[in-house]
Design a protein around this motif. Structure first.
Motif, mmCIF file in Angstrom:
data_model
loop_
_atom_site.group_PDB
_atom_site.id
_atom_site.type_symbol
_atom_site.label_atom_id
_atom_site.label_comp_id
_atom_site.label_asym_id
_atom_site.label_seq_id
_atom_site.Cartn_x
_atom_site.Cartn_y
_atom_site.Cartn_z
ATOM 1 N N MET A 45 0.844 -1.173 0.000
ATOM 2 C CA MET A 45 0.000 0.000 0.000
ATOM 3 C C MET A 45 0.891 1.238 0.000
ATOM 4 O O MET A 45 1.813 1.337 0.803
ATOM 5 N N ILE A 46 0.620 2.156 -0.891
ATOM 6 C CA ILE A 46 1.307 3.441 -0.906
ATOM 7 C C ILE A 46 0.385 4.443 -0.223
ATOM 8 O O ILE A 46 -0.774 4.585 -0.606
ATOM 9 N N LYS A 47 0.906 5.127 0.791
ATOM 10 C CA LYS A 47 0.116 6.117 1.521
ATOM 11 C C LYS A 47 0.693 7.503 1.280
ATOM 12 O O LYS A 47 1.863 7.755 1.548
ATOM 13 N N ILE A 48 -0.142 8.392 0.764
ATOM 14 C CA ILE A 48 0.231 9.779 0.522
ATOM 15 C C ILE A 48 -0.870 10.641 1.112
ATOM 16 O O ILE A 48 -2.007 10.605 0.649
ATOM 17 N N ASP A 49 -0.519 11.413 2.130
ATOM 18 C CA ASP A 49 -1.502 12.219 2.853
ATOM 19 C C ASP A 49 -2.655 11.307 3.295
ATOM 20 O O ASP A 49 -2.437 10.333 3.987
ATOM 21 N N ASP A 50 -3.877 11.596 2.855
ATOM 22 C CA ASP A 50 -5.015 10.754 3.237
ATOM 23 C C ASP A 50 -5.391 9.757 2.142
ATOM 24 O O ASP A 50 -6.409 9.086 2.224
ATOM 25 N N MET A 51 -4.555 9.642 1.117
ATOM 26 C CA MET A 51 -4.805 8.745 -0.003
ATOM 27 C C MET A 51 -4.051 7.429 0.208
ATOM 28 O O MET A 51 -2.900 7.425 0.620
ATOM 29 N N GLN A 52 -4.721 6.312 -0.058
ATOM 30 C CA GLN A 52 -4.093 4.995 0.011
ATOM 31 C C GLN A 52 -4.266 4.308 -1.335
ATOM 32 O O GLN A 52 -5.372 4.118 -1.809
#
Length: 61
Positions: A1-8
């Motif tokens: 899983m790539i997590k960027i800010d509140d995006m997964q």
């Protein structure tokens, strides 16, 4: 899983590009992050992460 800010973004992590190339399926792309880690993500999710430093890796170089 790539997590960027509140995006997964669903993704699989690989330590080297050879292993990623072996696992690549249709409608997926290999990307590399700023730390040199390779990921496989769906084609449709790539544009969402491209602006965050993820670059596409050609599947057969």
């Amino acid at each position: 899983m790539i997590k960027i800010d509140d995006m997964q973004i669903p993704a699989e992590r690989y330590d080297n590009v050879e292993n990623a190339r072996e696992a690549l399926k249709k409608d997926e792309v290999i990307v590399k992050d700023n730390e040199g880690i390779f990921w496989i993500v769906d084609n449709e999710n790539f544009p969402k992460i491209e602006a965050y430093g993820y670059e596409r890796v050609e599947p057969s170089e």
